[in-house]
Design a protein around this motif. Structure first.
Motif, short mmCIF file in Angstrom:
data_model
loop_
_atom_site.label_atom_id
_atom_site.label_comp_id
_atom_site.label_asym_id
_atom_site.label_seq_id
_atom_site.Cartn_x
_atom_site.Cartn_y
_atom_site.Cartn_z
N GLY B 17 0.80 -1.22 0.00
CA GLY B 17 0.00 0.00 0.00
C GLY B 17 0.83 1.27 0.00
N PRO B 18 1.70 1.39 1.00
CA PRO B 18 2.50 2.61 1.01
C PRO B 18 3.39 2.72 -0.21
CG PRO B 18 2.85 1.36 3.04
CD PRO B 18 1.92 0.57 2.19
N ALA B 21 1.31 3.92 -2.74
CA ALA B 21 1.02 5.32 -2.46
C ALA B 21 2.22 6.19 -2.83
CB ALA B 21 0.66 5.51 -0.99
N LEU B 22 3.39 5.65 -2.42
CA LEU B 22 4.60 6.39 -2.77
C LEU B 22 4.74 6.49 -4.28
CD1 LEU B 22 7.07 4.96 -0.13
CD2 LEU B 22 6.33 7.32 -0.32
N PHE B 25 2.67 9.08 -5.71
CA PHE B 25 3.15 10.42 -5.49
C PHE B 25 4.57 10.62 -5.98
CE2 PHE B 25 -0.39 10.35 -2.57
CZ PHE B 25 -0.99 11.55 -2.87
N PHE B 27 7.28 11.84 -8.33
CA PHE B 27 7.30 12.99 -9.23
C PHE B 27 8.26 12.76 -10.37
CE2 PHE B 27 5.41 14.64 -5.46
CZ PHE B 27 4.50 15.56 -5.91
N LEU B 32 8.86 20.08 -12.32
CA LEU B 32 8.57 21.00 -11.24
C LEU B 32 9.43 22.22 -11.30
CD1 LEU B 32 8.25 18.57 -8.21
CD2 LEU B 32 6.43 19.61 -9.54
N ARG B 106 -11.16 10.73 -0.71
CA ARG B 106 -9.71 10.53 -0.81
C ARG B 106 -9.35 10.09 -2.21
NH1 ARG B 106 -5.43 12.59 1.47
NH2 ARG B 106 -4.06 12.06 -0.26
N GLN B 143 -5.75 20.03 1.91
CA GLN B 143 -4.83 19.63 0.85
C GLN B 143 -5.35 20.06 -0.52
OE1 GLN B 143 -3.74 15.52 0.98
NE2 GLN B 143 -2.18 15.75 -0.61
N LYS B 150 -1.62 25.74 -6.00
CA LYS B 150 -0.43 25.41 -6.80
C LYS B 150 -0.80 25.19 -8.26
CE LYS B 150 1.73 22.05 -4.69
NZ LYS B 150 2.85 21.19 -4.27
N VAL C 15 -2.00 2.44 8.79
CA VAL C 15 -0.58 2.63 8.48
C VAL C 15 -0.42 3.19 7.08
CG1 VAL C 15 1.58 1.41 8.03
CG2 VAL C 15 0.26 0.89 10.09
N ALA C 16 -1.18 2.59 6.16
CA ALA C 16 -1.09 3.07 4.78
C ALA C 16 -1.48 4.54 4.68
CB ALA C 16 -1.98 2.23 3.88
N LEU C 19 1.19 6.74 6.11
CA LEU C 19 2.33 6.84 5.21
C LEU C 19 1.99 7.73 4.02
CD1 LEU C 19 3.69 3.20 5.32
CD2 LEU C 19 4.91 5.28 5.98
N VAL C 20 0.77 7.58 3.51
CA VAL C 20 0.35 8.40 2.37
C VAL C 20 0.37 9.88 2.73
CG1 VAL C 20 -1.67 9.05 1.01
CG2 VAL C 20 -0.95 6.67 1.09
N ALA C 23 3.78 11.01 3.16
CA ALA C 23 4.41 11.08 1.84
C ALA C 23 3.93 12.31 1.09
CB ALA C 23 4.08 9.81 1.06
N ARG C 27 6.23 15.12 -0.23
CA ARG C 27 6.27 15.46 -1.64
C ARG C 27 5.88 16.90 -1.86
NH1 ARG C 27 9.07 11.92 -1.62
NH2 ARG C 27 8.84 9.87 -2.56
N GLU C 30 8.72 18.92 -1.25
CA GLU C 30 9.66 18.79 -2.35
C GLU C 30 9.26 19.70 -3.50
OE1 GLU C 30 11.11 14.14 -1.99
OE2 GLU C 30 10.48 14.96 -3.91
N ASP C 31 7.95 19.77 -3.73
CA ASP C 31 7.45 20.65 -4.80
C ASP C 31 7.84 22.09 -4.50
OD1 ASP C 31 4.17 21.40 -6.18
OD2 ASP C 31 6.18 21.48 -7.04
N ALA C 34 11.54 22.50 -4.89
CA ALA C 34 11.95 22.62 -6.30
C ALA C 34 11.62 24.01 -6.82
CB ALA C 34 11.24 21.56 -7.13
N GLU C 35 10.47 24.51 -6.46
CA GLU C 35 10.09 25.85 -6.89
C GLU C 35 11.03 26.87 -6.29
OE1 GLU C 35 7.78 26.65 -9.08
OE2 GLU C 35 8.13 28.79 -8.88
#
Lengths: 265, 611, 262
Positions: B17-18, B21-22, B25, B27, B32, B106, B143, B150, C15-16, C19-20, C23, C27, C30-31, C34-35
């Protein structure tokens, strides 16, 4: 503490010149990329402006008549300063006045500029001889001996004087240049200087004129025409004759120090 | 058995899963970077207020983005001139996703985020907007809102993006994206044509903890905000004598705060020169001239091109100008002249420096240089530049040297050229205006008028002068940028153009534009009125000079009559054509050489001044 | 104490999700990072200072004192030949030019060259004695004896300048380059022959010159012209056609007729 009266006075003083009073002439923006203002295309020359005004340039008025004795001048900084700098000039040389034996060579000169218009030059040139077709014709048709001095090298000390400056417009660029006179003494070494004739080095004088175009603070393009005069007795002749070697020299000069600064305002 | 199978499945989900998920996400392949700055559309014309049809459409600033996979098939349609017929709301669809173990909101967020990652910013923005409209997706709001901001930024819609980030910031530091939204404020500030649109927001969150790398910029911008506020309070104090003390006291606090912030910018920061410059201005306004001079000198030293880490020729020249002006104000004319000479020939401050230096030369009695500068200013190449006072100065110099016919002629020339302009300006300002924004429209109308003749040329110069007001010009730039964003939305795909998001953004941008036009109108009015007042003052001074000339000529005539012979106050001046070893001398014979502009000197050969 | 048990599946989901979310946060940073990097690069670029673009807006010279466009130029010229091995020439001629623009001119030139033995070479007997200056008869088969020289050429004057001679005295000048063609009258005996034959031979002209402005209607003109033509000569192994280079330095006074452009 705010001194309002002083501020008001400051503002009033600055308001004497209206553009100054615009926000105290202050740039409050942080924008180094100010966009250009909308503008009319400006006239590119005085002639075009006259055309826009209907082909007429305003006639002189009474005051202009009176003002004609006044002088308008442009006093601009020299683009290139030479004083207290050393100039190293490698050059290419070619004789112009010898129809039979063309002297082709090169040389190096080191010039020290005491002031902007005066310099001392130490130079050395080495030559080779190029024989052209006229030699063959002269020998065949005229049985000619073609006595000539075969110049090997020359060296000397010259004085350079730069009395004249000028500028020229070349496409969209303005190039400033100066004109120098050169004269000096030295020696010339020819085929009679060494074995078997052993006349030694011949005293020589030279005189010439040249132009210098500055390409950068540390480099310039130069050309000069110089007449070298020395006495020589080619081959077995007993009597010396004055030899005149007119050369065209083209060189690229390199300046030390490579930059200069103005001292006058 | 079921238990260990479940455990296996759970373990697989935990591991997979992660990872998935990773992977979602990741990139990789997403562009960017922002290596190529969006070209800013130069403001070509002023836009009239909303009641009038816009004269020109501005293309929005284009940003280079990674080739979007999803958007390849359809090209954006050309901008329609009229409002198209209403179409049914398009429906967003997403490719099949692995939605195992996720709620539907989600899933939507993930889908929109994937589109964002792939560079489909339009569709992503729509997705995020849809989430924000869904009361059931409250958990995803933070989010989604952040990513919407953005997405709009990536689309080059900086003002729209700013609105979104503003909303995030208004929610306070409890918003999970508050800190990073502050960072995006700076990005927008760097991209937008006019930074002041962001200034207010930065000032509003002065108490927040800004990202370390933007601290110096933040302090500088906040100091600038305080400086502008202080200036506005001073103006208000002048305009309202009853409130003067209170306004001045508040202004003082603003200036003190500005100085405090500026002192925190370290010398190694790239904002240090700007901070010192602003500090110099603040000190000047507070009457501390010597420290102000030191501050400007510091700017000059710091930006020395031979050793500066950061190069900003424009700021350096502005510092030279301020140094010159302060010295001039204190009658230190030689120092003033020295600094004016530092302005590079052909730079945008050059003509102004020539003009101001003329005054310094005049005060020192160096009429040659003063009149010589006028020759450049009045040469055919700069006839459209606006320096009416230069003629007055010329007339004064001739008057001082008893050259009355010349002085008279120049005064007549001045009145012939500028009095009609004053009359035209009076007419413009006498028109009945209903809103401040109408003043802004006046300047746009000036550009459209096609009347020929000298008057129109004059009005065009007034227009140019008005736009030289930096506040007005920057507002104009912002308005054009806003217009560009609005026009850009109309050029987008139908799915975006007719969406609720576009509608909401359009309304928001429209409101912003109206406000900016109101401000621009205020500045336009102020500027036009100021120029009219200046012209009136100059006209008066010209008449005064003429009256003085008349008096002097009368005195000369009376002297001639009483002595029974012609008396002339004029004698020949001695002059020399010699120049020093660093200069060359070119007599002017009517031929203009480009490199001689700005180096002219006018030698008076006759006059009455003792030399 | 109540023990809350979570199913494995819900645990995995939690957990997932955690982590998401982390993450996504990572991320997102990170965006922004980068900008920020791109922003810093853009900020490091120095914007060019705005300026009046004098070099783009304004021509190097305006309001020229001396304009040529649309005017006729008539130049009587005198000159001497340079680098002559056998025959020195004194040339007199006339040049006419029409200036189609400020820099371009179409011209016609005609001149006559009076030749004399140059004295650069002597004639000796077969044993190298009794050397003397050769006569024209001695030089019958030597190249360089010319008569008429005429041509049509085009000249281009890209350089306009001024020289400060004395403080208040300035000389304006322009420099031009010319190229064209014409004819040249040659006088030479054929190889193996003795009688001088006159022929009109095609020639190419190239050159460089300067005009120094004296007034709106007159200028002093200096020109160095190279006339190239072919001649049949006795070569090393038989008759050869060789290209002859005749340099002529001329000085003339140019008169400008017509008003031309303003």
């Amino acid at each position: 503490m705010i001194k309002s009266a002083r501020i008001v006075a400051a503002l009033v003083c600055l308001a004497a010149t209206p553009a100054w009073a615009e926000g105290l002439g202050l740039d409050l923006t942080d924008d180094a990329e100010d966009a250009a203002l909308p503008q009319d295309p400006p006239p590119v020359s005085a002639e075009e402006l006259a055309e826009r005004l209907g082909g007429k340039i305003p006639a002189a008025s009474q005051a202009e008549e009176v003002s004609r004795e006044d002088r308008v001048k442009a006093v601009q900084r020299k683009h290139f300063l030479k004083r207290r700098r050393v100039e190293l000039v490698p050059s290419f040389a070619m004789s112009l006045n010898d129809a039979f034996y063309t002297k082709v060579g090169g040389g190096i000169a080191a010039n020290y500029h005491l002031v902007d218009s005066f310099a001392l030059s130490f130079h050395y040139e080495k030559f080779g001889i190029s024989q052209n077709d006229s030699v063959r014709i002269a020998k065949r048709e005229l049985k000619s001996l073609l006595l000539s001095s075969k110049l090997d090298w020359t060296a000397g000390v010259d004085f350079l004087w730069t009395p004249i400056y000028g500028k020229l417009a070349w496409f969209n660029t303005i190039v400033q240049y100066d004109l120098f006179l050169v004269t000096g003494v030295g020696v010339a070494w020819s085929q009679t200087s060494g074995d078997p004739v052993n006349d030694g080095a011949h005293p020589a004088v030279d005189i010439g004129v040249g132009q210098r175009f500055a390409l950068a603070d540390w480099m310039a393009f130069e050309f000069w025409v110089k007449q070298l005069l020395y006495a020589d007795r080619p081959q077995d002749r007993q009597i010396s004759e004055i030899q005149k070697v007119l050369t065209l020299n083209v060189g690229l000069s390199f300046w030390i120090p490579p930059s200069f600064s103005y001292e006058e305002r | 058995m079921k238990t260990w199978i479940l455990a296996l499945m759970a373990a697989a989900m935990v591991a997979g899963g992660p990872a998935r998920a990773l992977a979602q996400f990741s990139f990789d392949g997403l562009d960017l970077s922002d290596e190529e700055e969006a070209p800013k559309s130069p403001p070509k014309k002023l836009k009239p207020p909303p009641k009038k049809a816009p004269a020109k459409k501005q293309a929005p600033p284009q940003r280079r983005k990674a080739a979007p996979q999803a958007d390849k098939a359809k090209q954006p349609p050309p901008a329609a001139k009229q409002a198209p017929a209403p179409k049914p709301q398009p429906v967003l669809t997403f490719e099949g996703l692995d939605v195992e173990g996720k709620t539907s909101d989600r899933q939507k967020l993930d889908a929109a985020t994937r589109l964002f990652r792939e560079g489909s910013f339009e569709t992503a923005a729509l997705g995020f907007h849809e989430i924000l409209q869904d009361p059931g997706s409250v958990e995803q709001y933070p989010q989604a809102e952040y990513l919407l901001g953005k997405s709009l930024y990536r689309l080059g819609m900086y003002h729209s993006s700013l609105s979104v980030f503003k909303r995030i910031l208004e929610k306070g530091e409890t918003h999970p994206y508050f800190a990073t939204s502050l960072e995006w404020l700076f990005f927008i500030a760097h991209k937008a044509t006019n930074q002041t649109v962001v200034l207010d927001e930065i000032a509003r969150y002065a108490g927040a903890s800004f990202p370390e790398k933007y601290r110096d910029e933040y302090r500088y911008l906040l100091a600038k905000y305080n400086f502008v506020r202080g200036k506005a309070l001073l103006d208000a104090g002048e305009a309202e004598p009853a409130q003067k003390d209170a306004h001045f006291a508040d202004a003082g606090k603003s200036f003190d705060e500005a100085r405090r912030l500026l002192a925190m910018v370290p010398p190694e920061s790239r904002f240090y020169p700007k901070a010192r410059y602003l500090d110099g201005l603040t000190l000047y306004v507070n009457g501390k001239f010597t420290p102000s001079l030191e501050a400007f000198k510091d700017v000059v030293r710091t930006l020395n091109p031979r050793r500066a880490r950061y190069v900003d020729p424009k700021l350096r020249e502005q510092a030279f100008m301020q140094l010159a002006r302060i010295h001039f104000e204190h009658a230190q004319n030689r120092h003033a002249s020295f600094y004016y000479d530092r302005i590079a020939r052909g730079s945008d401050q050059w003509l102004q420096s020539l003009y101001e230096a003329s005054w310094a030369h005049f005060r020192m009695g160096e009429y040659e240089q003063a009149l010589g500068n006028m020759i450049t200013l009045q040469s055919p190449f700069f006839r459209d530049e606006y320096f009416p006072e230069s003629l007055v100065l010329q007339a004064v110099i001739y008057y001082e040297n008893c050259r009355y016919p010349e002085a008279n002629e120049i005064v007549d020339d001045f009145r012939a050229r500028y009095y009609p302009l004053y009359v035209e300006l009076e007419k413009i300002l006498a028109r009945p205006y209903s809103t401040p924004a109408d003043y802004y429209g006046v300047l746009a109308d000036l550009q459209k008028e096609e009347k020929g003749g000298e008057t129109n040329r004059m009005l065009q110069r007034i227009l140019k002068l008005a736009l030289s007001d930096k506040e007005l010009r920057h507002l104009n730039d912002s308005i054009l940028e806003l217009e560009g964003e609005l026009d850009g939305m109309a050029a987008r795909r139908d799915i975006f153009r007719f969406s609720g998001l576009a509608k909401a953004l359009g309304e928001d941008l429209g409101a912003q534009r109206t406000e900016l036009q109101r401000k621009a109108g205020f500045y336009a009015k102020r500027k036009l009125e100021k120029e009219r007042k200046e012209l009136a003052s100059l006209n008066y001074r010209a008449l005064a000079i003429k009256a003085e000339i008349g008096t002097r000529e009368k005195d000369v005539l009376e002297a001639s009559l009483s002595e029974g012979r012609r008396v002339s106050p004029i004698e020949n001046y001695k002059y020399s054509t010699a120049v020093d070893d660093e200069h060359v001398y070119w007599p002017y014979e009517g031929e203009y050489w480009r490199d001689e502009l700005g180096t002219y000197q006018y030698t008076l050969t006759k006059g009455c001044k003792a030399r | 104490m109540r023990v809350v048990r979570f199913s494995t599946r819900s645990l995995a989901s939690l957990v997932a999700c955690a982590l998401v979310v982390s993450a996504a946060g990572a991320r997102a940073d990170e965006d922004a990072a980068a900008e920020a990097t791109a922003d810093a690069i853009a900020a490091g670029k120095v914007a060019p200072p705005t300026n009046l673009d004098l070099d783009e807006r304004i021509r190097p010279v305006s309001g020229n004192l001396f304009l040529k466009k649309g005017r006729h130029e008539l130049s009587p010229m005198v000159g001497i030949s340079l680098g002559d091995a056998f025959h020195s020439k004194y040339v007199a001629g006339l040049q006419y030019g029409y200036h189609v623009g400020e820099t371009w001119m179409i011209g016609l030139s005609a001149g006559y060259a009076a030749s004399t033995p140059s004295g650069a070479v002597s004639r000796c007997n077969s044993s190298g004695q009794d050397c003397r200056v050769p006569t024209k008869a001695d030089l019958a088969r030597a190249p360089g004896d010319l008569g008429m020289i005429g041509g049509l050429d085009v000249s281009w004057a890209p350089l306009y300048g001024k020289i400060s001679v004395l403080a208040e005295s300035v000389l304006h000048f322009d420099t031009y380059f010319l190229a064209g063609g014409g004819v040249v009258q040659t006088r030479i005996a054929p190889p193996q022959g003795f009688d001088v034959e006159e022929k009109m031979t095609p020639a190419i002209h190239v050159g460089v010159g300067q005009r120094y402005v004296l007034s709106r209607y007159a200028a002093l003109r200096f020109e160095l012209r190279d006339v190239l033509y072919r001649l049949e000569l006795q070569g090393k192994s038989g008759i050869e056609t060789s290209t002859q280079n005749q340099l002529v330095f001329q000085v003339g006074l140019s008169f400008f007729l017509g008003q031309g452009g303003e």
